[in-house]
Design a protein around this motif. Structure first.
Motif, PDB file in Angstrom:
ATOM      1  N   LYS A  30       0.803  -1.261  -0.232  1.00  0.00           N
ATOM      2  CA  LYS A  30       0.085  -0.015  -0.026  1.00  0.00           C
ATOM      3  C   LYS A  30       0.800   1.192  -0.055  1.00  0.00           C
ATOM      4  O   LYS A  30       0.389   2.304  -0.351  1.00  0.00           O
ATOM      5  N   LEU A  31       2.092   1.248   0.491  1.00  0.00           N
ATOM      6  CA  LEU A  31       2.826   2.382   0.488  1.00  0.00           C
ATOM      7  C   LEU A  31       4.070   2.238  -0.633  1.00  0.00           C
ATOM      8  O   LEU A  31       4.635   3.096  -0.717  1.00  0.00           O
ATOM      9  N   VAL A  32       4.120   1.139  -1.366  1.00  0.00           N
ATOM     10  CA  VAL A  32       4.900   0.911  -2.334  1.00  0.00           C
ATOM     11  C   VAL A  32       6.318   1.104  -1.968  1.00  0.00           C
ATOM     12  O   VAL A  32       7.181   1.962  -2.402  1.00  0.00           O
ATOM     13  N   LEU A  33       6.890   0.111  -0.832  1.00  0.00           N
ATOM     14  CA  LEU A  33       8.263   0.673  -0.272  1.00  0.00           C
ATOM     15  C   LEU A  33       9.416  -0.064  -0.934  1.00  0.00           C
ATOM     16  O   LEU A  33       9.991  -1.010  -0.649  1.00  0.00           O
ATOM     17  N   TYR A  34       9.477   0.461  -2.316  1.00  0.00           N
ATOM     18  CA  TYR A  34      10.715   0.332  -3.044  1.00  0.00           C
ATOM     19  C   TYR A  34      11.345   1.527  -3.386  1.00  0.00           C
ATOM     20  O   TYR A  34      10.665   2.313  -3.918  1.00  0.00           O
ATOM     21  N   PRO A  35      12.668   1.668  -3.015  1.00  0.00           N
ATOM     22  CA  PRO A  35      13.463   1.078  -2.133  1.00  0.00           C
ATOM     23  C   PRO A  35      13.430   1.426  -0.685  1.00  0.00           C
ATOM     24  O   PRO A  35      12.357   2.394  -0.474  1.00  0.00           O
ATOM     25  N   MET A  36      14.256   0.966   0.234  1.00  0.00           N
ATOM     26  CA  MET A  36      14.042   1.426   1.563  1.00  0.00           C
ATOM     27  C   MET A  36      14.447   2.701   1.853  1.00  0.00           C
ATOM     28  O   MET A  36      14.196   3.099   2.960  1.00  0.00           O
ATOM     29  N   ASN A  37      14.803   3.499   0.834  1.00  0.00           N
ATOM     30  CA  ASN A  37      15.186   4.566   1.228  1.00  0.00           C
ATOM     31  C   ASN A  37      13.918   5.738   0.825  1.00  0.00           C
ATOM     32  O   ASN A  37      14.171   7.125   0.776  1.00  0.00           O
ATOM     33  N   LYS A  38      13.105   5.172   0.471  1.00  0.00           N
ATOM     34  CA  LYS A  38      11.645   5.982   0.174  1.00  0.00           C
ATOM     35  C   LYS A  38      11.286   6.829   1.493  1.00  0.00           C
ATOM     36  O   LYS A  38      11.617   6.612   2.505  1.00  0.00           O
ATOM     37  N   ALA A  39      10.640   8.043   0.959  1.00  0.00           N
ATOM     38  CA  ALA A  39      10.012   8.938   1.827  1.00  0.00           C
ATOM     39  C   ALA A  39       8.646   9.441   1.450  1.00  0.00           C
ATOM     40  O   ALA A  39       8.304   9.401  -0.053  1.00  0.00           O
ATOM     41  N   ILE A  40       7.726   9.587   2.106  1.00  0.00           N
ATOM     42  CA  ILE A  40       6.482  10.184   1.654  1.00  0.00           C
ATOM     43  C   ILE A  40       6.206  11.324   2.530  1.00  0.00           C
ATOM     44  O   ILE A  40       6.148  11.363   3.751  1.00  0.00           O
ATOM     45  N   LEU A  41       5.722  12.349   1.757  1.00  0.00           N
ATOM     46  CA  LEU A  41       5.498  13.746   2.266  1.00  0.00           C
ATOM     47  C   LEU A  41       4.094  14.152   2.186  1.00  0.00           C
ATOM     48  O   LEU A  41       3.452  13.657   1.126  1.00  0.00           O
ATOM     49  N   THR A  42       3.655  14.284   3.516  1.00  0.00           N
ATOM     50  CA  THR A  42       1.991  14.761   3.605  1.00  0.00           C
ATOM     51  C   THR A  42       2.020  16.109   4.270  1.00  0.00           C
ATOM     52  O   THR A  42       2.728  16.429   4.713  1.00  0.00           O
ATOM     53  N   ASP A  43       0.736  16.789   3.987  1.00  0.00           N
ATOM     54  CA  ASP A  43       0.390  17.882   4.553  1.00  0.00           C
ATOM     55  C   ASP A  43      -0.960  17.689   4.977  1.00  0.00           C
ATOM     56  O   ASP A  43      -2.014  17.692   4.283  1.00  0.00           O
ATOM     57  N   ASN A  44      -1.275  17.672   6.275  1.00  0.00           N
ATOM     58  CA  ASN A  44      -2.550  17.478   6.969  1.00  0.00           C
ATOM     59  C   ASN A  44      -3.147  16.248   6.259  1.00  0.00           C
ATOM     60  O   ASN A  44      -4.347  16.236   5.653  1.00  0.00           O
ATOM     61  N   THR A  45      -2.764  15.042   6.050  1.00  0.00           N
ATOM     62  CA  THR A  45      -3.037  13.849   5.661  1.00  0.00           C
ATOM     63  C   THR A  45      -2.960  13.716   3.986  1.00  0.00           C
ATOM     64  O   THR A  45      -3.224  12.580   3.669  1.00  0.00           O
ATOM     65  N   VAL A  46      -2.646  14.688   3.510  1.00  0.00           N
ATOM     66  CA  VAL A  46      -2.879  15.064   2.018  1.00  0.00           C
ATOM     67  C   VAL A  46      -1.356  14.501   1.304  1.00  0.00           C
ATOM     68  O   VAL A  46      -0.635  15.260   1.891  1.00  0.00           O
ATOM     69  N   ILE A  47      -1.384  13.730   0.512  1.00  0.00           N
ATOM     70  CA  ILE A  47      -0.137  13.448  -0.030  1.00  0.00           C
ATOM     71  C   ILE A  47       0.690  14.475  -1.006  1.00  0.00           C
ATOM     72  O   ILE A  47      -0.107  15.001  -1.807  1.00  0.00           O
ATOM     73  N   VAL A  48       1.745  14.940  -0.685  1.00  0.00           N
ATOM     74  CA  VAL A  48       2.564  15.917  -1.436  1.00  0.00           C
ATOM     75  C   VAL A  48       3.415  15.432  -2.357  1.00  0.00           C
ATOM     76  O   VAL A  48       3.410  15.539  -3.524  1.00  0.00           O
ATOM     77  N   ASP A  49       4.135  14.252  -1.859  1.00  0.00           N
ATOM     78  CA  ASP A  49       4.902  13.395  -2.689  1.00  0.00           C
ATOM     79  C   ASP A  49       5.051  12.022  -2.124  1.00  0.00           C
ATOM     80  O   ASP A  49       5.714  11.981  -1.304  1.00  0.00           O
ATOM     81  N   GLY A  50       4.420  10.899  -3.064  1.00  0.00           N
ATOM     82  CA  GLY A  50       4.282   9.687  -2.555  1.00  0.00           C
ATOM     83  C   GLY A  50       5.718   8.821  -2.748  1.00  0.00           C
ATOM     84  O   GLY A  50       5.638   7.709  -2.477  1.00  0.00           O
ATOM     85  N   PHE A  51       6.621   9.336  -3.567  1.00  0.00           N
ATOM     86  CA  PHE A  51       7.708   8.571  -4.039  1.00  0.00           C
ATOM     87  C   PHE A  51       8.917   9.448  -3.960  1.00  0.00           C
ATOM     88  O   PHE A  51       9.773   9.679  -4.610  1.00  0.00           O
ATOM     89  N   SER A  52       9.055  10.007  -2.762  1.00  0.00           N
ATOM     90  CA  SER A  52      10.449  10.874  -2.448  1.00  0.00           C
ATOM     91  C   SER A  52      11.468   9.832  -2.053  1.00  0.00           C
ATOM     92  O   SER A  52      11.281   8.709  -1.927  1.00  0.00           O
ATOM     93  N   ASN A  53      12.637  10.471  -1.877  1.00  0.00           N
ATOM     94  CA  ASN A  53      13.649   9.664  -1.205  1.00  0.00           C
ATOM     95  C   ASN A  53      14.697  10.522  -0.291  1.00  0.00           C
ATOM     96  O   ASN A  53      14.776  11.666  -0.535  1.00  0.00           O
ATOM     97  N   ILE A  54      14.983   9.968   0.933  1.00  0.00           N
ATOM     98  CA  ILE A  54      15.484  10.835   1.838  1.00  0.00           C
ATOM     99  C   ILE A  54      16.987  11.238   1.433  1.00  0.00           C
ATOM    100  O   ILE A  54      17.173  12.476   1.946  1.00  0.00           O
ATOM    101  N   TYR A  55      17.536  10.741   0.571  1.00  0.00           N
ATOM    102  CA  TYR A  55      19.012  10.937   0.071  1.00  0.00           C
ATOM    103  C   TYR A  55      18.671  12.202  -0.918  1.00  0.00           C
ATOM    104  O   TYR A  55      19.618  12.582  -1.518  1.00  0.00           O
TER     105      TYR A  55
END
Length: 460
Positions: A433-458
């Motif tokens: 449901k969160l598509v955790l590929y790769p493990m460096n993934k990040a999901i950015l939200t603003d008040n529960t609304v997705i801003v970027d569902g496929f970001s990367n912490i690096y």
């Protein structure tokens, strides 16, 4: 030294057990030091054969009345490793989860096969690294010489082990296949890596007989289907075939917007035309689908075309539900969607949902596992940097594939703010449901609304 000491312990554990090859019964047992789970699961491919609970001495035992000879794997969540079993076997294993593969030792019947298979696995990890750092830069003749030297070393070791006919024909075939496909995979990868490393404009000319081994490829060997070197070879092989076929025959057939779709369709049809073994077909089709869906975002209309093509060539694929769930997960993580309402546990073992956690604030969700210390230390170091770079975001960590108490211990040891850490008990659901590929993934939200569902912490 660790493996020598453990080998001695296994010998003591074996006691008076003996192998009875006249019997159908298989005994597979062992002892786990520092267990990460309370049970061991025995698998053949994707099929669960049996499970065994650890006793108060952290020992387990499988006694199987009838078992098909072949390659299995045993899971001690979150780790797993191969085990080769034959009728009448009495095989013991001992391992320390802190070192896992490096500490693992087999003793008893078929110990030679299993220890040799494990040594091939461990050696391949080092050689993979050397290929990328040193060997792919070599000229073709030098590269082939190096590959042949490494391969012959393994073949000689296998011949020495089998000089007294200790191994069955099936075991020899398995180990030989592991060696052959390991080094043939490097040959498939070499043209691409050599071009990249040397920055040559075109692919380097190769000797005329460079791919001669391809005449010996068996696309339907069900005894090797779940052998990692065989499967990894097939992935590299079909990637090579598809790309070279496109370069030769399809120069003007795909514009920039549909190149990925065009290439992946080629790959699907090559697998369909050459691979006859059902499970291998399904696994390779799955790999193409994951690669397409995860590595590069394509236009929605192209994704629909790909999925239809996938279903057309891969009828009754055992992974179809996973692929469809993944596609739905990608759809649900698009900007302006509400983050999936998944449950996780806080430090006090209380259930919270991601929508609750992300309500009325900006959140950057990141993910980590306690199974790889270097990885999670790198992630937390990066999070410390992001805390300065993105002060407007609350940085929330979600742990996966780690025992709850072990997770809490890691958090305490690192001195991380436990109020910003959560633990997931359903890795499969979270991954899909969160598509955790790769493990460096990040999901950015603003008040529960997705801003970027496929970001990367690096890359933030």
């Amino acid at each position: 030294m660790i493996r020598i000491l453990l080998s001695t312990c296994v010998a003591l554990l074996m006691g008076c057990s003996s192998t009875n090859k006249d019997s159908e019964t298989v005994l597979f047992a062992g002892e786990i030091v520092n267990p990460t789970s309370n049970q061991v699961i025995l698998m053949k491919g994707g099929l669960k054969i049996d499970s065994a609970k650890l006793d108060d001495k952290n020992r387990f035992k499988f006694k199987l009345a009838s078992l098909e000879n072949g390659l299995y794997h045993f899971n001690l969540a979150p780790e797993f490793q191969y085990v080769y079993l034959e009728k009448g076997d009495s095989l013991m294993v001992r391992l320390n989860t802190i070192y896992f593969d490096e500490s693992l030792v087999f003793s008893g019947s078929n110990e030679e096969t299993n220890n040799f298979l494990l040594d091939l696995f461990l050696t391949a990890e080092d050689e993979d690294s050397a290929m990328y750092t040193d060997y792919y830069e070599l000229e073709p003749a030098d590269f082939l010489e190096k590959i042949e030297s490494l391969k012959q070393e393994k073949v000689s070791n296998l011949n020495e082990i089998n000089s007294e006919n200790l191994l069955s024909e099936e075991a020899v075939k398995l180990l030989t296949g592991s060696i052959e496909y390991t080094y043939n995979r490097y040959k498939e990868i070499y043209p691409f890596q050599h071009k990249r490393k040397t920055a040559e404009q075109n692919f380097h000319d190769l000797p005329k007989d460079y791919f001669s081994y391809r005449t010996q490829i068996n696309y339907g060997d069900n005894t090797l289907t779940y052998l990692r070197p065989y499967y990894d070879f097939m992935k590299a092989h079909f990637g090579n075939l598809a790309y070279m076929s496109c370069v030769k025959n399809c120069k003007d057939s795909a514009n920039d917007d549909s190149k990925q779709l065009h290439y992946k369709k080629h790959k699907l049809h090559l697998i369909d035309s050459l691979v006859v073994e059902k499970e291998l077909r399904d696994n390779l089709f799955r790999n193409v689908a994951l690669d397409y869906l995860l590595k590069k975002k394509d236009a929605p209309e192209n994704t629909e075309i790909f999925l239809n093509e996938f279903k057309n060539v891969s009828k009754n694929n055992m992974h179809i539900e996973e692929i469809e769930n993944l596609y739905q997960g990608i759809t649900n993580l698009q900007p302006s969607k509400i983050i999936p309402n998944l449950e996780v546990l806080n430090f006090e073992n209380q259930s919270k949902t991601l929508t609750e956690i992300s309500a009325n604030r900006k959140v950057l969700f990141y993910f980590w596992s306690g199974t790889n210390k270097k990885q999670y230390l790198d992630i937390f170091n990066r999070i410390a940097v992001l805390k300065e770079k993105k002060p407007e975001y609350e940085l929330i960590g979600i742990n996966i594939k780690t025992d709850f108490d072990q997770w809490k211990s890691i958090i305490a040891t690192l001195g991380v703010d436990s109020t910003l850490q959560y633990h997931s008990t359903d890795f499969k659901e979270l991954t899909e449901k969160l598509v955790l590929y790769p493990m460096n993934k990040a999901i950015l939200t603003d008040n529960t609304v997705i801003v970027d569902g496929f970001s990367n912490i690096y890359k933030n």
